[in-house]
Design a protein around this motif. Structure first.
Motif, mmCIF file in Angstrom:
data_model
loop_
_atom_site.group_PDB
_atom_site.id
_atom_site.type_symbol
_atom_site.label_atom_id
_atom_site.label_comp_id
_atom_site.label_asym_id
_atom_site.label_seq_id
_atom_site.Cartn_x
_atom_site.Cartn_y
_atom_site.Cartn_z
ATOM 1 N N UNK A 101 -10.723 7.721 0.127
ATOM 2 C CA UNK A 101 -8.944 7.172 0.781
ATOM 3 C C UNK A 101 -9.061 5.798 0.967
ATOM 4 N N UNK A 102 -7.638 5.583 0.059
ATOM 5 C CA UNK A 102 -7.310 4.625 -0.420
ATOM 6 C C UNK A 102 -6.468 4.619 0.779
ATOM 7 N N UNK A 103 -6.447 3.880 2.272
ATOM 8 C CA UNK A 103 -5.308 3.435 3.178
ATOM 9 C C UNK A 103 -4.120 2.345 2.776
ATOM 10 N N UNK A 104 -3.555 2.762 3.179
ATOM 11 C CA UNK A 104 -2.002 1.928 3.569
ATOM 12 C C UNK A 104 -1.192 2.241 2.357
ATOM 13 N N UNK A 105 0.616 2.401 3.210
ATOM 14 C CA UNK A 105 1.340 2.546 1.867
ATOM 15 C C UNK A 105 1.539 1.416 1.655
ATOM 16 N N UNK A 106 0.773 0.030 1.307
ATOM 17 C CA UNK A 106 1.112 -0.914 0.194
ATOM 18 C C UNK A 106 -0.402 -1.749 0.127
ATOM 19 N N UNK A 107 -0.713 -1.413 -1.217
ATOM 20 C CA UNK A 107 -1.391 -1.395 -1.374
ATOM 21 C C UNK A 107 -1.752 -3.335 -1.689
ATOM 22 N N UNK A 108 -0.892 -3.422 -2.676
ATOM 23 C CA UNK A 108 -0.973 -5.007 -2.344
ATOM 24 C C UNK A 108 -1.343 -6.421 -1.307
ATOM 25 N N UNK A 109 -0.935 -7.139 -1.976
ATOM 26 C CA UNK A 109 -1.439 -8.383 -0.887
ATOM 27 C C UNK A 109 0.217 -9.578 -0.968
ATOM 28 N N UNK A 110 0.039 -10.142 -0.174
ATOM 29 C CA UNK A 110 0.882 -11.557 -0.083
ATOM 30 C C UNK A 110 0.743 -11.907 -0.811
ATOM 31 N N UNK A 111 -0.398 -12.595 -1.172
ATOM 32 C CA UNK A 111 -0.845 -13.933 -2.252
ATOM 33 C C UNK A 111 -1.227 -13.626 -3.041
ATOM 34 N N UNK A 112 -0.704 -12.036 -4.431
ATOM 35 C CA UNK A 112 -0.862 -11.751 -5.160
ATOM 36 C C UNK A 112 0.256 -11.873 -6.147
ATOM 37 N N UNK A 113 -0.425 -12.281 -7.192
ATOM 38 C CA UNK A 113 0.968 -12.484 -8.509
ATOM 39 C C UNK A 113 1.345 -11.315 -8.926
ATOM 40 N N UNK A 114 2.505 -11.658 -8.897
ATOM 41 C CA UNK A 114 4.095 -10.817 -9.576
ATOM 42 C C UNK A 114 3.931 -10.152 -10.352
ATOM 43 N N UNK A 262 -3.243 0.829 9.806
ATOM 44 C CA UNK A 262 -2.712 1.440 11.278
ATOM 45 C C UNK A 262 -2.024 3.065 10.962
ATOM 46 N N UNK A 263 -0.843 2.332 10.156
ATOM 47 C CA UNK A 263 0.005 3.217 9.974
ATOM 48 C C UNK A 263 -0.387 4.641 9.295
ATOM 49 N N UNK A 264 -1.217 4.171 7.467
ATOM 50 C CA UNK A 264 -1.791 4.598 6.783
ATOM 51 C C UNK A 264 -3.636 5.964 7.247
ATOM 52 N N UNK A 265 -3.631 5.066 8.224
ATOM 53 C CA UNK A 265 -5.302 5.221 9.296
ATOM 54 C C UNK A 265 -4.545 7.166 10.188
ATOM 55 N N UNK A 266 -3.307 6.636 10.410
ATOM 56 C CA UNK A 266 -2.599 7.690 11.287
ATOM 57 C C UNK A 266 -2.284 9.054 10.510
ATOM 58 N N UNK A 267 -1.701 8.420 10.006
ATOM 59 C CA UNK A 267 -0.872 9.655 8.887
ATOM 60 C C UNK A 267 -2.098 10.442 8.772
ATOM 61 N N UNK A 268 -3.583 9.841 7.732
ATOM 62 C CA UNK A 268 -5.438 10.554 7.838
ATOM 63 C C UNK A 268 -5.306 11.628 8.589
#
Length: 303
Positions: A101-114, A262-268
């Protein structure tokens, strides 16, 4: 003797001349460092995490044991490649049922390329990542000696809807998990999801830590849920486990709670809890039905 993992359900596979992880017979998992700096970041995370005194001992059990790094011949024949040396989570298990299970409603990270962010946004939108806060990245369900495993391909898994996810979570703990069964019995839910050492209790333990920890932000990490169905069928006590994996995009928390994870974990947790509650309700109904008198005559005598 190194070989491709038999029970890998997601990620890069060491097959058909491709670069992927390897395992040995001693319970170790060798993961080649990924390109574009991701591998070196994951190695740095493990080196930091393994000696981080801020991480409670009871939380470390949710992470693979880190044994260091080692130069090995790459699975694709390209020569020597640096590998992470980790605990093989499924070592010793004969026919494990596994959900990645890939956790999180956003899988990208802030420093990632466009371009990377755009790619993640597109995948997140067409899976349950946005709607549920998590998505199933891969799975295998052991159905029995005759049927073997149900192990859907990547495209099928990525097409899972919310209803599909709910169905998988139910089939995962059912005695008959075959595809044609539209009403899985969830008979193993009290044993696998419930109990003091069950999946739900482990997820709640993780949740309590994530409600407090501000050291790390776990972007695009996966959570593995696994157990041996065969051991349940034989009546022995199963060992259900939860493990976090894939740390190429972990960033410093800088004193902020990781609300995305945490949000994704709570949903699971809600999904697992719902299946467990349904199984308990069904069990109570079955008990009540079994206690009812079956045959009553006109004079009131029942048998």
């Amino acid at each position: 003797m190194l070989k491709a993992p038999k029970h890998q359900v997601a990620g890069h596979l060491a097959s058909d001349g491709k670069l992927g992880p390897l395992v040995d017979d001693l319970g170790r998992f060798y993961k080649p460092l990924q390109g574009e700096g991701r591998g070196s970041k994951e190695l740095a995370f493990y080196e930091t995490f393994s000696s981080d005194t801020r991480v409670p001992d009871h939380i470390r059990k949710f992470f693979p044991v880190f044994y260091g790094s080692q130069l090995l011949e790459a699975s694709n024949g390209s020569g020597l490649c640096l590998h992470l040396v980790l605990q093989d989570i499924v070592s010793g298990r004969i026919n494990p049922s596994i959900i990645d299970v890939k956790i999180g409603s956003r899988t990208w990270y802030p420093e990632a390329s466009d371009d990377y962010i755009k790619k993640c946004l597109e995948k997140d939108a067409r899976t349950t990542t946005v709607s549920l806060g998590f998505r199933i990245a891969g799975l295998q369900l052991y159905e029995g000696k005759e049927s073997g495993f149900w192990k859907p391909g990547r495209k099928e898994v990525q097409s899972f809807t919310v209803d599909n996810v709910r169905s998988v979570m139910r089939r995962f703990v059912s005695s008959d998990s075959s595809i044609g069964n539209e009403n899985p019995d969830c008979s193993f839910a009290p044993t696998i999801y419930g109990g003091p050492a069950g999946i739900l209790e482990q997820l709640l333990e993780l949740k309590a830590w994530f409600e407090d920890q501000t050291t790390y932000h776990f972007h695009s990490c996966s959570l593995l849920i696994l157990f041996d169905k065969e051991s349940v069928l034989k009546g022995s006590t199963p060992v259900a486990e939860v493990k976090l994996i894939d740390f190429a995009h972990v960033l410093e928390g800088k004193g902020v709670i990781d609300h995305n994870f945490l949000g994704g974990l709570c949903s699971l947790i809600k999904f697992v809890s719902d299946v467990l509650s349904e199984s308990k309700a069904s069990s109570i109904e079955a008990d009540v039905e079994s206690e009812k008198p079956h045959n009553c005559t006109n004079n009131g005598n029942c048998t």
